[in-house]
Design a protein around this motif. Sequence first.
Motif, short mmCIF file in Angstrom:
data_model
loop_
_atom_site.label_atom_id
_atom_site.label_comp_id
_atom_site.label_asym_id
_atom_site.label_seq_id
_atom_site.Cartn_x
_atom_site.Cartn_y
_atom_site.Cartn_z
N GLU A 1 0.81 -1.31 0.07
CA GLU A 1 -0.11 0.08 -0.11
C GLU A 1 0.93 1.23 -0.07
O GLU A 1 2.14 1.12 0.44
CB GLU A 1 -0.75 0.01 1.07
N LEU A 2 0.38 2.23 -0.68
CA LEU A 2 0.80 3.52 -0.43
C LEU A 2 0.62 4.15 1.03
O LEU A 2 -0.28 3.85 1.55
CB LEU A 2 0.59 4.61 -1.32
N GLY A 3 1.55 4.98 1.34
CA GLY A 3 1.43 5.68 2.69
C GLY A 3 0.29 6.59 2.89
O GLY A 3 -0.39 7.00 1.83
N ALA A 4 -0.14 6.89 4.11
CA ALA A 4 -1.44 7.72 4.25
C ALA A 4 -1.44 9.21 3.71
O ALA A 4 -2.19 9.75 3.52
CB ALA A 4 -1.72 7.64 5.77
N LYS A 5 -0.03 9.72 4.01
CA LYS A 5 0.22 11.23 3.42
C LYS A 5 -0.21 11.09 2.01
O LYS A 5 -0.74 12.03 1.37
CB LYS A 5 1.48 11.69 3.89
N TYR A 6 0.47 10.09 1.40
CA TYR A 6 0.13 10.36 -0.47
C TYR A 6 -1.34 10.01 -0.57
O TYR A 6 -1.90 10.93 -1.37
CB TYR A 6 1.00 9.22 -0.93
N LEU A 7 -2.10 9.31 0.04
CA LEU A 7 -3.39 8.96 -0.14
C LEU A 7 -4.09 10.25 0.00
O LEU A 7 -5.04 10.63 -0.62
CB LEU A 7 -3.80 7.67 0.71
N GLU A 8 -3.89 10.97 1.27
CA GLU A 8 -4.41 12.11 1.63
C GLU A 8 -4.37 13.15 0.63
O GLU A 8 -5.22 13.88 0.08
CB GLU A 8 -4.07 12.71 2.94
N ASP A 9 -3.00 13.23 0.03
CA ASP A 9 -2.73 14.42 -1.08
C ASP A 9 -3.44 14.01 -2.31
O ASP A 9 -4.00 14.65 -3.11
CB ASP A 9 -1.33 14.55 -1.39
N ALA A 10 -3.33 12.82 -2.90
CA ALA A 10 -3.94 12.22 -4.13
C ALA A 10 -5.48 12.38 -4.21
O ALA A 10 -5.98 12.48 -5.14
CB ALA A 10 -3.41 10.80 -4.31
N GLY A 11 -5.97 12.17 -2.85
CA GLY A 11 -7.51 12.32 -2.80
C GLY A 11 -8.08 13.49 -2.96
O GLY A 11 -8.99 13.68 -3.44
N GLY A 12 -7.00 14.79 -3.09
CA GLY A 12 -7.61 15.89 -3.47
C GLY A 12 -7.82 15.98 -5.22
O GLY A 12 -8.51 17.06 -5.46
N LEU B 1 2.79 15.22 -7.35
CA LEU B 1 2.15 14.30 -6.91
C LEU B 1 3.04 12.90 -7.52
O LEU B 1 3.24 11.73 -6.69
CB LEU B 1 0.87 14.10 -7.23
N GLN B 2 3.59 12.93 -8.50
CA GLN B 2 4.38 11.87 -9.12
C GLN B 2 5.54 11.64 -8.47
O GLN B 2 5.95 10.55 -8.20
CB GLN B 2 4.68 12.28 -10.62
N ILE B 3 6.51 12.86 -8.16
CA ILE B 3 7.63 12.32 -7.43
C ILE B 3 7.40 11.89 -5.98
O ILE B 3 8.05 11.21 -5.43
CB ILE B 3 8.55 13.72 -7.33
N GLN B 4 6.17 12.53 -5.37
CA GLN B 4 5.83 12.07 -4.01
C GLN B 4 5.49 10.62 -4.34
O GLN B 4 5.91 9.74 -3.41
CB GLN B 4 4.69 13.01 -3.67
N LEU B 5 4.76 9.97 -5.11
CA LEU B 5 4.32 8.78 -5.59
C LEU B 5 5.75 7.80 -5.59
O LEU B 5 6.03 6.99 -4.95
CB LEU B 5 3.44 8.59 -6.78
N ALA B 6 6.59 8.31 -6.43
CA ALA B 6 8.05 7.56 -6.51
C ALA B 6 8.52 7.53 -5.05
O ALA B 6 9.16 6.46 -4.97
CB ALA B 6 8.95 8.38 -7.48
N ARG B 7 8.72 8.56 -4.37
CA ARG B 7 9.24 8.49 -2.98
C ARG B 7 8.69 7.60 -2.21
O ARG B 7 9.08 6.75 -1.47
CB ARG B 7 9.65 9.91 -2.34
N SER B 8 7.37 7.61 -2.23
CA SER B 8 6.46 6.74 -1.48
C SER B 8 7.03 5.41 -1.54
O SER B 8 6.79 4.32 -0.64
CB SER B 8 4.99 6.94 -1.34
N VAL B 9 7.00 4.89 -2.90
CA VAL B 9 7.36 3.60 -3.32
C VAL B 9 8.69 3.18 -3.05
O VAL B 9 8.93 2.16 -2.51
CB VAL B 9 6.98 3.38 -4.80
N TYR B 10 9.62 4.18 -3.17
CA TYR B 10 10.94 3.75 -2.94
C TYR B 10 11.33 3.60 -1.49
O TYR B 10 11.96 2.82 -1.00
CB TYR B 10 11.96 4.75 -3.54
N GLU B 11 10.64 4.48 -0.69
CA GLU B 11 10.80 4.50 0.90
C GLU B 11 10.31 2.86 1.19
O GLU B 11 10.70 2.24 2.35
CB GLU B 11 10.03 5.46 1.52
N GLN B 12 9.51 2.45 0.52
CA GLN B 12 9.12 1.05 0.97
C GLN B 12 10.00 -0.11 0.74
O GLN B 12 9.89 -1.31 1.14
CB GLN B 12 7.62 0.58 0.42
N SER B 13 11.06 0.24 -0.17
CA SER B 13 11.99 -0.61 -0.64
C SER B 13 13.07 -1.00 0.67
O SER B 13 13.94 -1.94 0.62
CB SER B 13 12.91 -0.21 -1.63
#
Length: 263
Positions: free
Chosen positions: A7-18, A54-66
């Motif tokens: 799953e993506l992080g809650a912060k990204y979900l909150e921002d993308a939900g906008g 949002l795209q760079i935030q998505l990339a960071r969210s995915v990478y941080e889970q590595s």
Amino acid sequence: MAAGNSELGAKYLEDAGGAEGGAAAVIAGNARMARGDRALALRDWLLAAPTPELQIQLARSVYEQSTTSAGGVAIPDRCRDALFVLEAIKRSPAPPTIQREAAILRATVYDELDDRQSAIRIAGELLARDPGDAQVEDLKMMYLIRNADDSAAIAYATRVLEGRASWVAYFVRGAGHLYRCEVPQALRDFNDGLKLPPGNDYRHSWLHQNLATALWESGDVAGAVSEWREYKRLQPNAPGIGEMIAAAQAGRLARRTATARTP
């Protein structure tokens, strides 16, 4: 669904939900990822990221889970997921600041995957556009020494030091000399690097670790133990340092200049 690597992080979900449909796309992507449909999940997540920010935030969210294999996604696969998003940014009309940030993250991910040639290439491309980018210079030096290219690392670090003071350059050049059994030069560089402020960078402690090794190789047992203790103080969770100190004090530690690469 339990939170984890699928799953993506809650912060990204909150921002993308906008964005219109953003939350739904993220949730759909999470469900696909949980089923192992990584490619479709990434496409859903990108749909939820209509802006470069949002795209760079998505990339960071995915990478941080590595950093963990939780959720059933292997660490290399999660890195490749991040690269998928970063390549999409590269092909997009994102502004230069976002493109630079994405390129640095791409190099970081390739380094994580032990593909240092790609990391070095990306750093070189960035420096061709902005030769004075100190952050990218520091990254390139680290990639060179981690790639076991001692000659190139020493040469590039020397060139950087001709233009500015850099503890990273002293560290890299000193490490290159140490790996080549050039202990006096290594001692000089590590000591010079320690004269410069760390700038809130934990890697500055590596100077103490490598200075300790150089001192040990030179026969200065007390100096080596002192520097290893300082490194352990700065990095209390670093593995094996206590045992190394004990072995050095007991005379059981072998002297061999060929040492491990950067932590």
